[in-house]
Enzyme design. Sequence first.
Site, PDB file in Angstrom:
ATOM      1  N   GLU A 275       0.842  -1.212   0.000  1.00  0.00           N
ATOM      2  CA  GLU A 275       0.000   0.000   0.000  1.00  0.00           C
ATOM      3  C   GLU A 275       0.872   1.255   0.000  1.00  0.00           C
ATOM      4  O   GLU A 275       0.558   2.234  -0.674  1.00  0.00           O
ATOM      5  CB  GLU A 275      -0.931   0.019   1.211  1.00  0.00           C
ATOM      6  CG  GLU A 275      -1.949  -1.105   1.236  1.00  0.00           C
ATOM      7  CD  GLU A 275      -2.764  -1.209  -0.048  1.00  0.00           C
ATOM      8  OE1 GLU A 275      -3.205  -0.179  -0.576  1.00  0.00           O
ATOM      9  OE2 GLU A 275      -2.943  -2.338  -0.532  1.00  0.00           O
ATOM     10  N   TRP A 278       1.978   1.723  -3.428  1.00  0.00           N
ATOM     11  CA  TRP A 278       0.922   2.371  -4.245  1.00  0.00           C
ATOM     12  C   TRP A 278       1.013   3.893  -4.084  1.00  0.00           C
ATOM     13  O   TRP A 278       0.826   4.643  -5.031  1.00  0.00           O
ATOM     14  CB  TRP A 278      -0.478   1.924  -3.802  1.00  0.00           C
ATOM     15  CG  TRP A 278      -0.995   0.713  -4.505  1.00  0.00           C
ATOM     16  CD1 TRP A 278      -1.111  -0.541  -3.986  1.00  0.00           C
ATOM     17  CD2 TRP A 278      -1.493   0.630  -5.859  1.00  0.00           C
ATOM     18  NE1 TRP A 278      -1.644  -1.392  -4.923  1.00  0.00           N
ATOM     19  CE2 TRP A 278      -1.892  -0.705  -6.080  1.00  0.00           C
ATOM     20  CE3 TRP A 278      -1.641   1.559  -6.890  1.00  0.00           C
ATOM     21  CZ2 TRP A 278      -2.425  -1.139  -7.302  1.00  0.00           C
ATOM     22  CZ3 TRP A 278      -2.180   1.123  -8.108  1.00  0.00           C
ATOM     23  CH2 TRP A 278      -2.561  -0.200  -8.296  1.00  0.00           C
ATOM     24  N   TRP A 307     -20.920  11.670 -19.765  1.00  0.00           N
ATOM     25  CA  TRP A 307     -21.482  11.453 -18.430  1.00  0.00           C
ATOM     26  C   TRP A 307     -22.823  12.156 -18.324  1.00  0.00           C
ATOM     27  O   TRP A 307     -23.007  13.240 -18.886  1.00  0.00           O
ATOM     28  CB  TRP A 307     -20.519  11.994 -17.360  1.00  0.00           C
ATOM     29  CG  TRP A 307     -19.141  11.395 -17.446  1.00  0.00           C
ATOM     30  CD1 TRP A 307     -17.998  12.019 -17.859  1.00  0.00           C
ATOM     31  CD2 TRP A 307     -18.763  10.049 -17.117  1.00  0.00           C
ATOM     32  NE1 TRP A 307     -16.938  11.139 -17.817  1.00  0.00           N
ATOM     33  CE2 TRP A 307     -17.376   9.925 -17.366  1.00  0.00           C
ATOM     34  CE3 TRP A 307     -19.460   8.930 -16.650  1.00  0.00           C
ATOM     35  CZ2 TRP A 307     -16.669   8.741 -17.155  1.00  0.00           C
ATOM     36  CZ3 TRP A 307     -18.756   7.749 -16.444  1.00  0.00           C
ATOM     37  CH2 TRP A 307     -17.388   7.663 -16.687  1.00  0.00           C
ATOM     38  N   ASN A 342     -10.755   2.678   2.971  1.00  0.00           N
ATOM     39  CA  ASN A 342     -10.362   2.459   1.572  1.00  0.00           C
ATOM     40  C   ASN A 342     -11.377   1.634   0.779  1.00  0.00           C
ATOM     41  O   ASN A 342     -11.718   1.969  -0.355  1.00  0.00           O
ATOM     42  CB  ASN A 342      -8.992   1.786   1.515  1.00  0.00           C
ATOM     43  CG  ASN A 342      -8.542   1.550   0.091  1.00  0.00           C
ATOM     44  OD1 ASN A 342      -8.450   2.478  -0.700  1.00  0.00           O
ATOM     45  ND2 ASN A 342      -8.297   0.299  -0.254  1.00  0.00           N
ATOM     46  N   TRP A 360     -16.262  11.293 -12.990  1.00  0.00           N
ATOM     47  CA  TRP A 360     -15.423  10.990 -11.829  1.00  0.00           C
ATOM     48  C   TRP A 360     -14.789  12.239 -11.237  1.00  0.00           C
ATOM     49  O   TRP A 360     -14.490  12.295 -10.044  1.00  0.00           O
ATOM     50  CB  TRP A 360     -14.339   9.965 -12.206  1.00  0.00           C
ATOM     51  CG  TRP A 360     -13.458  10.373 -13.355  1.00  0.00           C
ATOM     52  CD1 TRP A 360     -13.695  10.147 -14.681  1.00  0.00           C
ATOM     53  CD2 TRP A 360     -12.226  11.096 -13.300  1.00  0.00           C
ATOM     54  NE1 TRP A 360     -12.684  10.684 -15.449  1.00  0.00           N
ATOM     55  CE2 TRP A 360     -11.765  11.269 -14.638  1.00  0.00           C
ATOM     56  CE3 TRP A 360     -11.457  11.622 -12.265  1.00  0.00           C
ATOM     57  CZ2 TRP A 360     -10.581  11.931 -14.948  1.00  0.00           C
ATOM     58  CZ3 TRP A 360     -10.268  12.282 -12.571  1.00  0.00           C
ATOM     59  CH2 TRP A 360      -9.845  12.432 -13.901  1.00  0.00           C
ATOM     60  N   TRP A 383      -9.566   7.648  -7.927  1.00  0.00           N
ATOM     61  CA  TRP A 383     -10.763   7.930  -8.741  1.00  0.00           C
ATOM     62  C   TRP A 383     -10.612   7.407 -10.158  1.00  0.00           C
ATOM     63  O   TRP A 383     -11.533   6.808 -10.714  1.00  0.00           O
ATOM     64  CB  TRP A 383     -11.083   9.434  -8.740  1.00  0.00           C
ATOM     65  CG  TRP A 383     -11.926   9.765  -7.552  1.00  0.00           C
ATOM     66  CD1 TRP A 383     -11.491  10.232  -6.337  1.00  0.00           C
ATOM     67  CD2 TRP A 383     -13.341   9.553  -7.414  1.00  0.00           C
ATOM     68  NE1 TRP A 383     -12.548  10.338  -5.466  1.00  0.00           N
ATOM     69  CE2 TRP A 383     -13.691   9.932  -6.102  1.00  0.00           C
ATOM     70  CE3 TRP A 383     -14.337   9.095  -8.260  1.00  0.00           C
ATOM     71  CZ2 TRP A 383     -14.999   9.858  -5.625  1.00  0.00           C
ATOM     72  CZ3 TRP A 383     -15.656   9.024  -7.787  1.00  0.00           C
ATOM     73  CH2 TRP A 383     -15.965   9.406  -6.487  1.00  0.00           C
TER      74      TRP A 383
END
Length: 475
Positions: A275, A278, A307, A342, A360, A383
């Site tokens: 993590e 990341w 969208w 998360n 988004w 996102w």
Amino acid sequence: MRALQLVWFRSDLRVYDNAALTEAMSHGPTLALFIACPQSWQQHQMAPIKQDLIRRRAQVLEQELAELNVPLLLIEGSSYHDVQSVFEPLLSLGLARVYTELEYELRERRRDQVLQEWLAKQGVGWWQCDRQCAFAPGSFVNGSGAMYQVFTPFKKRWLQRFSEQGLQVLAKPKPQAPIEINLPALTRMHSGDDCSTAWPVEQNALLKQLRRFCQQQVQDYKKLRDLPALDATSRLSPYLAIGAISVRQCIARLQVEAGTALQQADSGASVWLSELIWRDFYKHVLVAWPDLIKHQPFQAETATIRWHNDETLFRAWCDGKTGYPLVDAAMRQLNQTGWMHNRLRMVVASFLVKDLHIDWRKGEQYFMSRLIDGDFAANNGGWQWAASTGTDAAPYFRIFNPITQSERFDPEGDFIRNWVPELAKLPNQHIHWPHKLPISKEYPKAVVDHAKARQVTLELFRHARQQGEKSDEST
Ligand SMILES: Cc1cc2nc3c(=O)[nH]c(=O)nc-3n(C[C@H](O)[C@H](O)[C@H](O)COP(=O)(O)OP(=O)(O)OC[C@H]3O[C@@H](n4cnc5c(N)ncnc54)[C@H](O)[C@@H]3O)c2cc1C
């Protein structure tokens, strides 16, 4: 004579493992500076709770630096355009050099460039280090000399680097001799509104939290980290986001406490390390593709997706009134506390984009305006992952089912009951989808049908891909 070193704190609000502070103090008497810039923070949509956390942390930093005999000037500024006006009166103190840690976002880089040029004209030097990540962006690249677009090979290379070089964590500097300075009259930083006081800010409390997590919780991290009703993750992200602790401190503590478990691919320790990798990955991505800051999708063809952006549905999502209990519980937790687990960030992001068909970027902005740990790279990465528009993103046809996610990750409904009191009395078998019962009228009806919404999403993406293919053929 120019003999005073000035360390300018920004997103590195700590005394441990702070290269700018260490370097400044190694060159002579050092003064420290922090400038609150509420106008610029608002331009970044920074949540009030994060602003308060920064102010509280800066105040405590003042005391921690006082133990090193380093005075910290806490200044109330306005925007990045005005920082020069804070430095101007400091020039008379005989500044030799300004020391900073690099911030990757565009406005921050521009601010630094303008200031650095101006300081050079005044004969003041500039020293900057790149230490927000464990390994600096650009310090390793793929076989073609470019930044990795996929996490797994990035992680492999990161781990190779780590095993070859390790990571250096800088100790707290030794105190300097007390210095006497006639400080110019500048407006002292205001206190915040204390909306973040549930989060401690003293260095020792943060180090204790890190140690406790690595000693007592990390073993179970792999097993429990996806269950939002439990407190099974470190909750260190707000501190990493403002630099109150560094990623290197986290990794060093993990190494000490986990020992050989860190080498076992399936251990809680190695999953936690992943993590943190990341976190590095998304910062490297941001530096390699600065257009992401301009809100561009990483996968260009997804820019053409039409969208629906229905404002009523967006409000229902923001307010936690979609009729999907796990989504609503998560959004209410965010609105009330500035925090979200998360797993739930993934669920609500997927829901906004793939069930409500809302851009988004609207969700990304809303998160920034609410999260205590708002961080551009991680937020944008998260996102774009959920929206299937980013690097190494979820495939567009992978659409979370908000009900099965709820059954899987909140099986007893504890999390939902905590945040959606209208549903508190429901038995487990109905808590994830209460609409078959004559429940309290206070709880909203489902705003969309998931199965139908899923089909619409697949169509939106297929259409955008076809458009992309057509424009490729015509070029
Ligand atoms: C849509 C979405 C938006 C997000 N926005 C943010 C954000 O604004 N700020 C933020 O710090 N994280 C963000 N994340 C990542 C992640 O949700 C949080 O870092 C995590 O929930 C923080 O809890 P923790 O400190 O207990 O994490 P732990 O599980 O204890 O992880 C340790 C640290 O690793 C880092 N980390 C963990 N997961 C990720 C990840 N997926 N991407 C990048 N870094 C990660 C964080 O710094 C975290 O503190 C987002 C994820 C998604 C899906």
